[in-house]
Design an enzyme around this catalytic site. Structure first.
Site, mmCIF file in Angstrom:
data_model
loop_
_atom_site.group_PDB
_atom_site.id
_atom_site.type_symbol
_atom_site.label_atom_id
_atom_site.label_comp_id
_atom_site.label_asym_id
_atom_site.label_seq_id
_atom_site.Cartn_x
_atom_site.Cartn_y
_atom_site.Cartn_z
ATOM 1 N N THR A 254 3.679 2.167 2.115
ATOM 2 C CA THR A 254 5.437 2.326 1.720
ATOM 3 C C THR A 254 6.387 3.315 2.231
ATOM 4 O O THR A 254 7.580 3.167 3.166
ATOM 5 C CB THR A 254 5.845 2.107 0.280
ATOM 6 O OG1 THR A 254 4.813 0.738 -0.280
ATOM 7 C CG2 THR A 254 6.761 2.900 -1.166
ATOM 8 N N VAL A 255 5.189 4.904 2.006
ATOM 9 C CA VAL A 255 6.646 5.583 2.889
ATOM 10 C C VAL A 255 6.541 5.188 4.244
ATOM 11 O O VAL A 255 7.377 5.804 5.110
ATOM 12 C CB VAL A 255 5.184 6.847 2.781
ATOM 13 C CG1 VAL A 255 4.568 7.099 3.344
ATOM 14 C CG2 VAL A 255 6.469 8.324 2.903
ATOM 15 N N GLY B 178 1.276 -2.097 -0.002
ATOM 16 C CA GLY B 178 -0.007 -0.009 -0.087
ATOM 17 C C GLY B 178 0.973 1.354 -0.254
ATOM 18 O O GLY B 178 1.904 1.248 0.528
ATOM 19 N N CYS B 179 0.744 2.527 -0.492
ATOM 20 C CA CYS B 179 1.000 3.611 -0.391
ATOM 21 C C CYS B 179 1.831 4.077 1.003
ATOM 22 O O CYS B 179 3.242 4.439 0.886
ATOM 23 C CB CYS B 179 0.044 4.949 -1.141
ATOM 24 S SG CYS B 179 -1.640 4.975 -0.326
ATOM 25 N N TYR B 180 0.666 3.883 1.567
ATOM 26 C CA TYR B 180 1.265 4.284 2.871
ATOM 27 C C TYR B 180 2.477 3.847 3.504
ATOM 28 O O TYR B 180 2.935 4.060 4.350
ATOM 29 C CB TYR B 180 -0.512 4.672 4.211
ATOM 30 C CG TYR B 180 -1.323 5.963 4.019
ATOM 31 C CD1 TYR B 180 -0.664 7.055 3.560
ATOM 32 C CD2 TYR B 180 -2.562 5.204 3.850
ATOM 33 C CE1 TYR B 180 -1.802 8.179 3.896
ATOM 34 C CE2 TYR B 180 -3.310 6.619 3.438
ATOM 35 C CZ TYR B 180 -2.720 7.619 3.442
ATOM 36 O OH TYR B 180 -3.195 9.072 3.375
#
Lengths: 339, 339, 339, 339
Positions: free
Chosen positions: C148-149, C144-146
């Site tokens: 990842t960061v 997921g994008c969150y």
């Protein structure tokens, strides 16, 4: 105190009407109605209207709207004429929709279709003759946002015969003018970072309203080439308007100064300054500037408004004040929210 | 009618003060001053303040500011203490800068340097004890924007002992909080489309002010980890705040309801709703919501304000009302400009 | 040349996959599928993908997806597991959805419900151990994008034992992460000018994925307090992350330098510089920075990515390269589109 | 491999040139120069250009620029002519500034002042005749961003005699076109939420360049009324252009289809679709559409580009390809970054 009702209180026009009416010293807010949202509290739809958060929306009907001194209609076109027809002659009915704007039946049929409900006094007090028709009236047709800004930019020059009746208008708008219903082209990720034209080639329904206003001011039929553009901001319209000079440009500044000298909401800017929508955010004001392009032999006029305030709800309240015999500026912000 | 002066009228805080004061029924606007812009009309700097467009800015000095009932200082830190020292004790002086916020001299020296001007009654009326100190005062220190929103989000839980005194605050802000001076990192093309953190690691000068407010509320020293983030909008701050629970979370909602039950400007949202800065644009309101993260055993509180209104100029006018014995809400918008 | 298919080509993840794959020298683009949009040309949905404008979208089915070397699934959760189950073992299947991310069945059931499809090699090559599992695999779960960061911001400190396993993450995101379906809270006029938190209190489904990644790196269970915030930009996530120091902060910079020394897509910024999403727009890069808050005795780490590139489609292509034995950076932009 | 230098590498045009050149398979990046920023690493100024972060900027001088096959000049007007004059005839010099665009000395003197440096082959390959002049040339004048988009929108109709030589252009632009120097009217908090016109009345220096291009295409002098508008986005220009029909509108679509049938970078959209800048972000493409307004008897054409890509750096690289005998599309993105 006048008791007012707002039909369509969950939408953008309805929300802006309520924001302004909450600050108006001579009104009290009565019934608020909605379509699908009837039965829910206003706070769900308009969280910025804190004092009205617990008000429950009612159905839009002659019964719920009865018993008010003023009824604002912020409804889809067609629907407002239907509702208005059932409201008493002694009620001040202010239609923010299109149903009663066009006086030409053929134009109505061409652009909107269906039966023409007739035209009402037109709620742009700055237009010559309009203010007289609004005083004491019980019916007001609130102008469209694009016709408001384009008319304010151009009518002084046309009325004075300083330009030919062949105008080009490009108006850049924030996206709230397209309403609150979620649609693919209005989706946040699509509109941020995007500029796009739409209804190009004279296809926007506000075109005949510009033609009506400007032809009335000019005294001759005016041709309008109108292109709307969507830009990434919630509110604001900037119209850039041009028309061929009939003479050498002499008298243009004077025509605008004369037109707007006593207008409380119109700021004809000092020479060299140009309008910005940011200065009108939430205000019932318009910024206007005009110049001459000596190479193209054209007048270029630019005007900026907040489409929801001067372009809709503010214009509506301004007309209400005239209709009720109140001071025209009562309750209406002369200052924008900037930056 | 109280006669007011605004020092620093060409900046963002000064502009917002004037926007609010123009709508205030008990004040008249006197002298407006500026630094480099002295001698120019206000309309050049604040085109949204139409009624004051022709007012000419004067130099900021004790002489130009004399003779007013209220003087608002919207000046760089250091400068306001200097000017304030020259104003009479019977003048209500409201400092929107940092000079008189910190009561701890050592904290002042560490974070700002130079001589500590002392502290004044702190202009966050919602903070326990603050309102009493503001009534009738002739000196007000207006809180910083970040401390305002973080304090409103967290103090009820800390005051009730429901969380440990070890809080984490991330606050996302529009760029007007950084002021009106053009700088590379605030250049339009740089900030649009960008999210960026700055002064990370507790380096922002608003940190000791949060520590002061929250420690005062908690009755014990509170550790604050604060990270500010810039986002692409002109106005608005959203603070997300978290702290470890001391118990099982019982009593949190009640603590917030009790803290804000009678606060006219604070909207504790219905459960399930979360704050949005859009609802507070131009309003002196704060939206607050709180919940418990059962896995992390943390309270999470979120608050939204307009950094220029409740976060600066609105808070200043609210304190003025208290200091002058006027109704606390007089002239202050309870509604935001949305969408 | 490897022949690839993209299921869900009309959405944001699908569009970004195609943008990247068009620039990849070792793939040719085969079948593109969609749900409701099947039968329409891609150009209607993705006007920015000029070279594919005339490609007609097919139905998403095992038949249309058969015969490709690589199949990317950009489908709603639940749907991708169903489709993947029907694709051959020799096909490289890369799932951009959530179905195969969580290895803990109980977590799956709690957060998503329904049957757990099992977990696949996790497509965040920078995470210790992940790269080995991705080489030669025929199944990839794209993070997921969150997660990842947040993982990139925090794992080096947790893996080195420099912080306690109790982290707070606030991540501010552009709105494209919420997908392409028009919804009231994602409507353009609502999101522009607004900051809002959502799924507060650990309620976002990306939370267990962060817990999984960070606990794996730390070797002990990590508690994650995660708050997502929506901001007015189309793309980009900035995560601000903090955790209590276990020691005096010595070794933090070294831990991050060691973790990212050979990572082609991770820019550990020079000390004093802080990440901005603008620098990563359209790039498969992450910007990372870390510091210590000496007062709060906390590590603060910040990371920025483009949620659609490194956060979704770029990460997917990076994993494809590893799975196919191609150079890991092939076809992936190292430069952002700024300003 | 051709070795290239970029003078003015710290600005927006320079940054975009480098982003594109990094992806170009036939060039290697040599010297990068700057003015005040000489001596600092590029990463400070262009954090999105990760592979060049450590490159140190040199002074802009004939010596530092010597020894390259291609020199791009992204310098203020006046300065580029001065530098170019000192570069060898065998070096391909591509001037992104205005110095060599205008062939009419009198126009140069009127609009820019000072000595006219003469005109170079004009880097808009789509303009009839331009491509031949660019092949093999050692000097290229890159068009301005506004002339690029307006010319692409209008020249097919003018060249075919389908409209009168009296055009009105309103072009709405993101703010990066105004450069990277911080200025009050480009300050982030000022531009977000604002639409404003500037240099109204034919006062923008890009006007004579439009006149030159369109007169050349029409074969008769063309009058251009041009109004630029700033909108809140970093990149992108949308031009709405109109001119009176000379006939009944027959042949317009055909004229555009013919003009753009073989143009790799120009997307003449399907009828009913209208350009959006979002689809061109970071791409060297232009979207074009045209229609007839039957009431106003006008052609209306709309075109969208990214002002930094097709409008500056992409156009420059496209011309470089032609000058060097490389495939015209080499290294240039045909896909935008959307949403």
């Amino acid at each position: 105190m006048k008791r007012i009702a707002v039909a369509g209180a969950s939408g953008y026009a309805g929300g802006e009407l309520l924001r302004l009416l909450l600050a108006h010293p001579e009104v009290e807010i009565g019934t608020l109605t909605a379509g699908e949202s009837a039965g829910t509290p206003l706070g769900v739809h308009q969280p910025h209207l804190l004092p009205l958060a617990d008000r429950v929306l009612e159905e839009t009907s002659p019964e719920t709207l009865a018993g008010h001194d003023v009824v604002f209609l912020a409804l889809p076109h067609g629907r407002s004429a239907e509702v208005a027809a059932q409201l008493g002659d002694d009620t001040l009915v202010i239609d923010c929709g299109a149903d009663h704007r066009l006086s030409d039946q053929a134009a109505w049929v061409r652009w909107y279709g269906g039966e023409h409900a007739g035209s009402w006094p037109y709620g742009l007090p700055e237009l010559p003759g309009a203010r007289d028709a609004l005083r004491g009236t019980r019916r007001v047709a609130v102008p469209g946002c694009y016709p408001t800004v384009a008319t304010l930019a151009l009518f002084p020059a046309l009325a004075a015969g300083l330009v030919a009746p062949d105008v080009v208008v490009t108006a850049v708008s924030g996206t709230s003018g397209a309403g609150k219903s979620p649609k693919p082209h209005l989706h946040g990720a699509e509109v941020m970072g995007a500029l796009s034209a739409y209804k190009v080639g004279g296809a926007h329904r506000h075109t005949p309203e510009m033609v009506q206003n400007l032809s009335g001011a000019a005294g001759v039929p005016v041709t309008v080439s109108f292109t709307p553009v969507l830009a990434p901001l919630p509110r604001g319209i900037l119209a850039t308007c041009t028309a061929p000079l009939t003479g050498d440009g002499t008298g243009i500044r004077e025509a605008y100064e004369k037109a707007y000298a006593d207008e409380p909401f119109i700021a004809l800017l000092p020479e060299g300054s140009w309008p910005t929508t940011a200065a009108t955010l939430g205000a019932n004001t318009a910024q206007v500037q005009v110049t001459v392009d000596p190479d193209a032999q054209r007048l270029v006029a630019v005007a900026a408004i907040d489409n929801l305030t001067k372009g809709t709800a503010g214009g509506a309240v301004q007309s209400m004040n005239l209709a009720l015999g109140l001071p025209e500026t009562m309750g209406l912000p002369l200052t924008g929210v900037a930056p």
